[in-house]
Write an enzyme that holds these catalytic residues in place. Structure first.
Site, short mmCIF file in Angstrom:
data_model
loop_
_atom_site.label_atom_id
_atom_site.label_comp_id
_atom_site.label_asym_id
_atom_site.label_seq_id
_atom_site.Cartn_x
_atom_site.Cartn_y
_atom_site.Cartn_z
N HIS A 1 0.86 -1.18 0.00
CA HIS A 1 0.00 0.00 0.00
C HIS A 1 0.90 1.24 0.00
O HIS A 1 1.83 1.33 0.81
CB HIS A 1 -0.92 -0.02 1.22
CG HIS A 1 -1.97 -1.09 1.10
ND1 HIS A 1 -2.32 -1.93 2.13
CD2 HIS A 1 -2.72 -1.46 0.03
CE1 HIS A 1 -3.26 -2.76 1.70
NE2 HIS A 1 -3.52 -2.49 0.43
N GLY A 2 0.62 2.13 -0.93
CA GLY A 2 1.52 3.28 -1.12
C GLY A 2 1.72 4.10 0.13
O GLY A 2 2.80 4.67 0.33
N ASP A 3 0.70 4.16 0.97
CA ASP A 3 0.79 5.00 2.16
C ASP A 3 1.24 4.21 3.40
O ASP A 3 1.01 4.64 4.52
CB ASP A 3 -0.57 5.67 2.42
CG ASP A 3 -1.68 4.66 2.65
OD1 ASP A 3 -1.47 3.45 2.35
OD2 ASP A 3 -2.76 5.06 3.12
N GLU A 4 1.86 3.06 3.17
CA GLU A 4 2.41 2.28 4.29
C GLU A 4 3.90 2.02 3.99
O GLU A 4 4.28 0.94 3.55
CB GLU A 4 1.62 0.98 4.46
CG GLU A 4 0.17 1.24 4.86
CD GLU A 4 -0.74 0.03 4.69
OE1 GLU A 4 -0.24 -1.11 4.57
OE2 GLU A 4 -1.97 0.24 4.64
N ASN B 1 -3.57 -5.17 -2.89
CA ASN B 1 -3.84 -6.33 -2.05
C ASN B 1 -5.30 -6.78 -2.15
O ASN B 1 -5.81 -7.50 -1.30
CB ASN B 1 -3.48 -6.03 -0.59
CG ASN B 1 -3.22 -7.31 0.20
OD1 ASN B 1 -2.73 -8.30 -0.35
ND2 ASN B 1 -3.58 -7.30 1.48
N ARG B 2 -5.99 -6.34 -3.22
CA ARG B 2 -7.32 -6.85 -3.58
C ARG B 2 -7.33 -7.23 -5.05
O ARG B 2 -8.39 -7.44 -5.63
CB ARG B 2 -8.40 -5.77 -3.34
CG ARG B 2 -8.45 -5.17 -1.97
CD ARG B 2 -8.92 -6.16 -0.91
NE ARG B 2 -8.98 -5.49 0.39
CZ ARG B 2 -7.92 -5.33 1.20
NH1 ARG B 2 -6.75 -5.82 0.86
NH2 ARG B 2 -8.04 -4.70 2.35
N GLU C 1 1.57 -6.49 9.97
CA GLU C 1 1.22 -5.11 10.29
C GLU C 1 2.20 -4.66 11.35
O GLU C 1 2.21 -5.18 12.46
CB GLU C 1 -0.21 -5.06 10.85
CG GLU C 1 -1.27 -5.70 9.97
CD GLU C 1 -1.70 -4.81 8.82
OE1 GLU C 1 -1.31 -3.63 8.79
OE2 GLU C 1 -2.42 -5.31 7.93
ZN LIG Z 1 -1.83 -2.33 4.06
#
Ligand SMILES: [Zn+2]
Ligand SMILES: *[C@@H]1O[C@H](CO)[C@@H](O)[C@H](O)[C@H]1NC(C)=O
Ligand SMILES: *[C@@H]1O[C@H](CO)[C@@H](O)[C@H](O)[C@H]1NC(C)=O
Ligand SMILES: *[C@@H]1O[C@H](CO)[C@@H](O)[C@H](O)[C@H]1NC(C)=O
Ligand SMILES: *[C@@H]1O[C@H](CO)[C@@H](O)[C@H](O)[C@H]1NC(C)=O
Ligand SMILES: *[C@@H]1O[C@H](CO)[C@@H](O)[C@H](O)[C@H]1NC(C)=O
Length: 499
Positions: A131-134, A192-193, A314
């Site tokens: 995810h770009g923001d992670e 991730n979907r 996570e």
């Molecule tokens: Zn994520």
């Protein structure tokens, strides 16, 4: 098939001095800033509506320059990877698995004492920045690479990993999302979907998948990974399959290897600074669907289609913490990251499958009694790596089309078990000489050619061979009083090696 772009060292843009200067300046600026930014998104896991296409409001755009302070930009990450490839050239190889929507290469660092060579060793991959923001994972993977390079032949764990595992690091799967400071890729698709799913017929049209997703899928068609993990942010927990449920409800949905996945997740959480003391997740681990079901995720696809045991990690409640936190987050995750990779060689059952006929390695399959899952052996070396939770008795079964299956019972206490299989061709004893021609897994055309070759120009040689064989057989029977069939079984009996 995938043909990785090997980096051409001479054409490298990297200037070591400017990189070091940049590095020094970012460290000082991020240290000066100090405080944590607010968590931008309340929860990674709230799937009500389409909320997972995260916020892209004005205020976030304003914040994005602040957010990026101290994080490597995509260009800087690329330079860091190329520079690493030069600095640690004898234990690494840099290659790209494809490009993002906006054409940015998806660079991978492979770390091994024999990078790029096929060995009878397990391969592990870490993927950051799905995810770009992670972005925490993408930075931690550069920390990990550097730590391994600096500590190879100094630290036993570093040496163990370099010498016994092929470790592949993809720091950013979503460079476009990173530069846009958003979750999805440049087409605003949540990667991730975007994988094919077992429960929902989404993403079944291969052409409509994102280039980043396709790059991962082709990578896994090309390489056999034993296990892997992808980094995310927004919580502190090690998440394992399944991610979805058949009826779409939130409930525990274990896959056939639930024990193995709980074991692997626990290695991560218990090696972590404080993941295992979570109040939200018992032991700091969770089944994906028990937390919140999702469809089209990468982790389930890895296990189902690539023989790869993947976790979703996570690693910080705050998705995008201040860069000053990065060295601390590296300290918190370092042992977890190392121990998870090392677990591939410190536990489980490993070995090779051979043909008893000519001793050639076989690309057979390994199953474990009571677990509905198959692990494939390597095509050229016949090696397999089966992760299993320790302290239990297992029956390990080796199969190969055209050969008789064999099984062995093992006890996995502490440490790994090495178990080789030598499989006998599925043939009657009579006519075994000619039958051996059919044992080869060459296609029927080449079989036919071989038979034609035997009956053709070399007929005389063949008859001489038959005569010699017949003579030897008579001699053997008379002198040793042992039947040919028995001797074949004896050959087959030195079948397994257990260490
Ligand atoms: Zn994520
Ligand atoms: C998810 O978001 C909705 C709406 O924003 C909210 O009502 C709900 O409580 C949230 N659920 C979780 C698990 O956070
Ligand atoms: C890599 O290079 C270092 C330093 O020259 C050396 O000590 C080490 O043995 C090399 N490692 C391998 C696997 O060749
Ligand atoms: C782990 O430690 C961090 C930093 O001290 C803290 O913010 C976080 O709440 C802790 N989490 C747990 C589960 O203890
Ligand atoms: C084993 O798993 C496959 C899917 O991989 C499934 O089709 C099959 O029904 C399962 N068999 C049993 C006995 O559960
Ligand atoms: C293991 O091998 C034995 C003897 O060949 C056979 O009777 C048994 O069914 C096998 N067990 C499994 C689980 O394949």
């Amino acid at each position: 098939m995938l043909e990785p772009d090997i980096v051409n060292v001479s054409s490298m843009k990297m200037n070591l001095l400017s990189f070091l200067l940049f590095f020094a300046s970012t460290i000082s600026s991020s240290l000066a800033k100090g405080s944590l930014l607010q968590t931008l998104v309340p929860s990674e896991f709230n799937d009500s509506g389409n909320a997972r296409h995260l916020l892209e409001d004005e205020s976030q755009a304003q914040k994005s320059d602040d957010m990026a302070q101290g994080y490597m930009s995509n260009d800087e990450l690329e330079w860091a990877i190329q520079e690493f490839g030069q600095r640690c050239s004898n234990i690494s190889r840099i290659y790209s698995i494809g490009k993002s929507v906006n054409g940015f290469p998806l660079w991978v660092i492979e770390i091994s004492d024999k990078p790029g060579e096929e060995e009878t060793e397990p391969a592990f991959k870490y993927i950051g920045n799905v995810h770009g923001d992670e972005p925490v994972g993408r930075e931690l993977l550069v920390f990990l690479a550097n730590w391994l390079c600096e500590n190879h032949l100094k630290d036993p764990l570093a040496t163990l990993i370099v010498e016994n595992v092929h470790l592949h690091l993809l720091p950013s799967m979503n460079p476009d999302g990173f530069s846009l400071r958003k979750r999805g890729n440049a087409n605003n698709i949540d990667l991730n979907r975007d994988f094919p799913d077992q429960f929902v017929t989404i993403n079944d049209d291969e052409d409509s998948r994102q280039p980043e997703t396709r790059a991962i899928m082709n990578w896994l068609r090309d390489m056999r990974f034993t296990a892997s993990a992808a980094f995310h942010g927004g919580a502190l927990v090690a998440n394992y399959p399944w991610d979805g449920t058949e009826d779409k409800r939130t409930k525990y949905q274990g896959c056939p290897d639930d024990d193995v996945f709980r074991f692997m997740s626990s290695i991560y959480s218990h090696s972590h600074y404080n993941m295992s003391s979570s109040k939200e997740f018992l032991g700091g681990i969770t089944n994906g669907a028990a937390w919140y079901p999702l469809y089209g995720g990468m982790q389930d696809w890895n296990y189902i289609h690539a023989g790869c045991f993947e976790l979703t990690l996570e690693i910080s409640d705050n998705k995008w913490p201040s860069a000053a936190e990065l060295p601390i987050l590296w300290r918190y995750n370092k042992m977890s990251m190392l121990n998870l990779v090392a677990s591939l060689v410190k536990t489980g059952v490993h070995g090779r499958i051979y043909s008893s006929g000519d001793g050639r390695p076989l690309p057979g399959s390994i199953t474990v009694s009571g677990i509905n899952y198959t692990v494939k052996a390597g095509k050229t070396l016949g090696d397999y790596h089966r992760i299993l939770a320790p302290r239990e008795k297992y029956i390990v079964v080796a199969t190969m089309p055209g050969y008789k299956s064999k099984n062995t019972t093992i006890w996995l206490d502490e440490g790994p078990v090495t178990l080789d299989f030598v499989l006998d061709p599925e043939v009657s004893v009579k006519g075994s000489v000619l039958q051996n021609v059919y044992d080869c897994d060459c296609n029927s055309k080449s079989k036919q050619e071989f038979v034609e070759f035997l009956w053709g120009a070399h007929l005389e040689v063949f008859f001489v061979l038959i005569v010699i064989l017949g003579f030897l057989l008579v001699l053997f029977q008379r002198r040793a009083k042992v039947k040919f069939s028995t001797s074949r079984q004896l050959v087959g009996a030195k079948r397994t090696v257990q260490v």
